[in-house]
Design an enzyme around this catalytic site. Structure first.
Site, mmCIF file in Angstrom:
data_model
loop_
_atom_site.group_PDB
_atom_site.id
_atom_site.type_symbol
_atom_site.label_atom_id
_atom_site.label_comp_id
_atom_site.label_asym_id
_atom_site.label_seq_id
_atom_site.Cartn_x
_atom_site.Cartn_y
_atom_site.Cartn_z
ATOM 1 N N GLY A 9 0.791 -1.206 0.000
ATOM 2 C CA GLY A 9 0.000 0.000 0.000
ATOM 3 C C GLY A 9 0.831 1.267 0.000
ATOM 4 O O GLY A 9 0.365 2.320 -0.404
ATOM 5 N N GLU A 19 7.038 0.110 -3.269
ATOM 6 C CA GLU A 19 7.435 -1.063 -4.035
ATOM 7 C C GLU A 19 8.854 -1.436 -3.651
ATOM 8 O O GLU A 19 9.651 -0.587 -3.263
ATOM 9 C CB GLU A 19 7.307 -0.816 -5.541
ATOM 10 N N VAL A 20 9.136 -2.724 -3.758
ATOM 11 C CA VAL A 20 10.412 -3.258 -3.297
ATOM 12 C C VAL A 20 11.133 -3.907 -4.468
ATOM 13 O O VAL A 20 10.533 -4.665 -5.245
ATOM 14 C CB VAL A 20 10.192 -4.289 -2.166
ATOM 15 N N LYS A 27 13.542 -0.164 -1.127
ATOM 16 C CA LYS A 27 12.118 0.167 -0.996
ATOM 17 C C LYS A 27 11.938 1.642 -1.302
ATOM 18 O O LYS A 27 12.675 2.488 -0.778
ATOM 19 C CB LYS A 27 11.628 -0.128 0.424
ATOM 20 N N ASP A 33 1.802 -3.811 11.164
ATOM 21 C CA ASP A 33 1.511 -4.408 9.848
ATOM 22 C C ASP A 33 2.060 -5.829 9.745
ATOM 23 O O ASP A 33 2.616 -6.225 8.724
ATOM 24 C CB ASP A 33 2.096 -3.534 8.740
#
Length: 323
Positions: A25, A28-29, A47, A153
């Site tokens: 969310g 991006e990695v 990241k 998370d």
């Protein structure tokens, strides 16, 4: 702060981004190589915020806070953060590269192979996660702010499993001090109801996520009734009825493991059987066969009120629940 979408083979300053590992969310990695020239430099994981969030000061601050907090964490069950760099207005969080798969991917690989993960695997993995969380709580409580930082998370896609049987917690991007309200995002169905409702949260929100992950791995109460009851206890919608801490949850897991031993050796054996490692010649990146097809980002949603938690079902390849 601006950011622009990237594709494989793209340079970000001194980093060559060659394999997209997933997106959630917030960001991006990417698997990346440090330094110019084929074969030179270390392999790292980068990241960066999604382009539309890189212009949002709230998310930029979250990434900065993640970098500042996680750089102080040195624990075998936490992915090590190497630093935060800014390249052409884009923030890059640089992390160690751990040849591994996510717990999400391991569960999907088992499903594709027509088998169920042993209940003791979930107990062992989550016991390691509890170790990491308790360390992070203690570290933050003794830090500059003096407030306990919860992860916020915990989900199967943020838990890494290595071929030698190691377990590491990933992504403190949504971490926040206890008592803080108004989260920017959350991962269903592993997010505690009070977190989705933007209420004040404490470490029992992480306990909820631990219980929800355990239920997702078990899939059915008949597989391990004792662990299923523990998962339900931890993931009740009423925080005051949950185990008070990750340490309390871990104690129950260790009681189960004392009767059904499971450790790094058994986990590593299972990983090697399901993961089928191979090498991509064009990049030199280690990938994971069938697990690669299960790669994907966390199913993040914007926070909204929730009266009752969604009970998780079996893990599927996209981080969603199979109904």
């Amino acid at each position: 702060m601006a950011s622009r979408p990237v594709s494989p083979g793209f340079w970000r300053g001194r980093f060559f981004l060659h394999t997209r590992l997933g997106a959630g969310g917030m960001g991006e990695v990417w698997l990346a190589r440090e330094g110019r020239g084929r074969g030179c430099g270390a392999t790292v994981v980068i990241k960066q915020l999604l382009p539309h969030l890189a212009r949002d000061a709230r998310y930029v601050e979250l990434l900065r806070r993640e970098a500042a907090f996680t750089a102080t964490l040195h624990h075998p069950n936490i992915v090590r953060v190497l630093g935060l760099e800014e390249v052409d207005g884009t923030l890059l969080l640089v992390m160690e590269h751990v040849p591994c798969c996510t717990l999400q991917q391991l569960a999907e690989a088992a499903r594709l192979a027509g088998e169920a993960l042993p209940p003791a695997l979930g107990a062992f993995v989550l016991s390691c996660v509890c170790e990491a969380l308790e360390y992070a709580y203690a570290r933050s409580a003794h830090g500059e702010g003096g407030r306990v930082m919860i992860h916020g998370d915990i989900s199967p896609s943020n838990l890494l499993v290595a071929p030698e049987g190691g377990v590491k917690v990933l992504d403190f991007g949504l971490s926040r001090p206890e008592g803080e309200c108004a989260p920017l995002a959350a991962t269903r169905p592993f997010a505690a109801p009070e977190l989705l409702a933007s209420g004040p949260v404490d470490r029992r929100a992480d306990v909820y996520a631990l219980g929800a992950v355990l239920l997702a791995l078990l899939e059915h109460p008949s597989r391990a009734p004792e662990l299923w009851a523990l998962g339900q206890w931890a993931s009740t919608s009423r925080p005051h009825l949950r185990p008070a801490s990750a340490a309390d949850f871990q104690g129950e897991l260790e009681t189960f493991l004392a009767r059904e031993p499971f450790g790094p050796r058994q986990l590593g054996r299972l990983w090697r059987r399901l993961a089928s490692p191979r090498t991509e010649p064009e990049t030199g990146a280690s990938t994971t066969g069938v697990l690669e097809r299960g790669a994907g980002g966390s199913a993040h949603v914007e926070a909204e009120p929730a009266n009752q938690p969604v009970k998780p079902g079996p893990v599927d390849a996209r981080g969603a629940r199979r109904r």
